[in-house]
Design an enzyme around this catalytic site. Sequence first.
Site, PDB file in Angstrom:
ATOM      1  N   GLU A 208      -5.269  -7.449  34.120  1.00 15.32           N
ATOM      2  CA  GLU A 208      -5.572  -6.737  35.362  1.00 15.32           C
ATOM      3  C   GLU A 208      -7.003  -7.022  35.780  1.00 15.32           C
ATOM      4  OE1 GLU A 208      -6.387  -3.789  38.375  1.00 15.32           O
ATOM      5  OE2 GLU A 208      -7.473  -3.995  36.507  1.00 15.32           O
TER       6      GLU A 208
ATOM      7  N   ASP B   2      -6.349  -4.726  28.964  1.00 14.92           N
ATOM      8  CA  ASP B   2      -7.551  -5.571  28.983  1.00 14.92           C
ATOM      9  C   ASP B   2      -8.713  -4.786  29.584  1.00 14.92           C
ATOM     10  OD1 ASP B   2      -6.215  -5.741  31.514  1.00 14.92           O
ATOM     11  OD2 ASP B   2      -7.353  -7.539  32.035  1.00 14.92           O
TER      12      ASP B   2
HETATM   13 ZN   LIG Z   1      -8.305  -0.639  35.576  1.00 14.40          ZN
END
Ligand SMILES: [Zn+2]
Length: 397
Positions: free
Chosen positions: A140, A75
């Site tokens: 994340e 992501d």
């Molecule tokens: Zn990162």
Amino acid sequence: MTVTNPVTNLQTLIRCASVTPAEGGALTALADMLRPLGFKIERMTASELGTPDIENLYARLGTEEPHLMFAGHTDVVPVGDAASWSHPPFAADIADGEMFGRGAVDMKGGIACFAAAVARHIEKHGPPAGSISFLITGDEEGPAINGTVKLLQWAAERGEKWDASLVGEPTNPDRLGDMIKIGRRGSISGFITVHGVQGHAAYPHLADNPVRSIIKLTEALLERPFDAGTDNFQPSNLEVTSIDVGNAATNVIAAKATAAFNIRFNDTWSVDTLRAEIIARLDAAAADQALRPGRPPTKYDIAWSDRPSQVFLTRNNALIASLSSAVENVTGQRPALSTTGGTSDARHIKDYCPVVEFGLVGQTMHMIDERVALSDLETLTEIYQTFIQRWFENADI
Ligand SMILES: [Zn+2]
């Protein structure tokens, strides 16, 4: 095997618009790179009330020990004002030896290079004498609730065990080879509320101004250093990040004042000992009448944010030596072993196996025109390939 080329790997990944929490095709694209190398691919979707469902990927090559895990995320953060980019953020255009695109360094570039390194290792030496896995999350940059924590739990429950992990986040401040992260500081945030008595600014004896108290309390957190640093860590540092009264009238004493703070702390402390120190300082300040002569002690509440991060330091010579000698061998530079910067998913992985972090140069991460030098992609792939070879040689030592 085209996967040996980190440049095309990265173009494929950047062209998947995987702005957190969207998968955007990025995990599918990675699976398509890894499957021909012999990886067994599993996709795991995690959900939790109040957060978006997140797709994650776990891929393993081999069934034997020792087992090396590469961890990261596909992501990316939002692009910001797309019109401000000199190349479209998901086009992966190459200009003057650099590839432009969201995620180029944080951290699709690291994934592209590690996949290329594994492919080159197999081409040269055959499959590794053990196992290599990719533990890749799509969560994340978002709330990070349905990502690495749950993916690790899910894999561990299925019997997965790892001997070491490398996180491919961008760790180098200026040049590839500058810095390996071998630990991270802990982080705690808190919110202090002081309850006073509202009143007229001209009649302060009828009121109790909470601003006087919040000044004393925040000063108590700032006036003395928490420690002087340790061999592996810089000194712990507390920042008061906000002081709020919410009062627009100059002739009114407000009823309450709040302050927020965050402390990044080293291995002098644990979450518990540091919270106790902070409360001791606040209690002493609450009893101090310097700014409120003749008044009873200040009444305050403290609330701690969820999910504090514990400090950690990795002490695994096979892992650290394999990586730092690979960096030195390829770049000619001996990397600093550092614990600086913010938290990362390594703080979760450390509960399962020793973990270090090394990736690209971080200068353009999260910025407009995030980009990576093609020469860095080649160099990082060579470092990762050398690391893989050395780690499997050293893992039993
Ligand atoms: Zn990162």
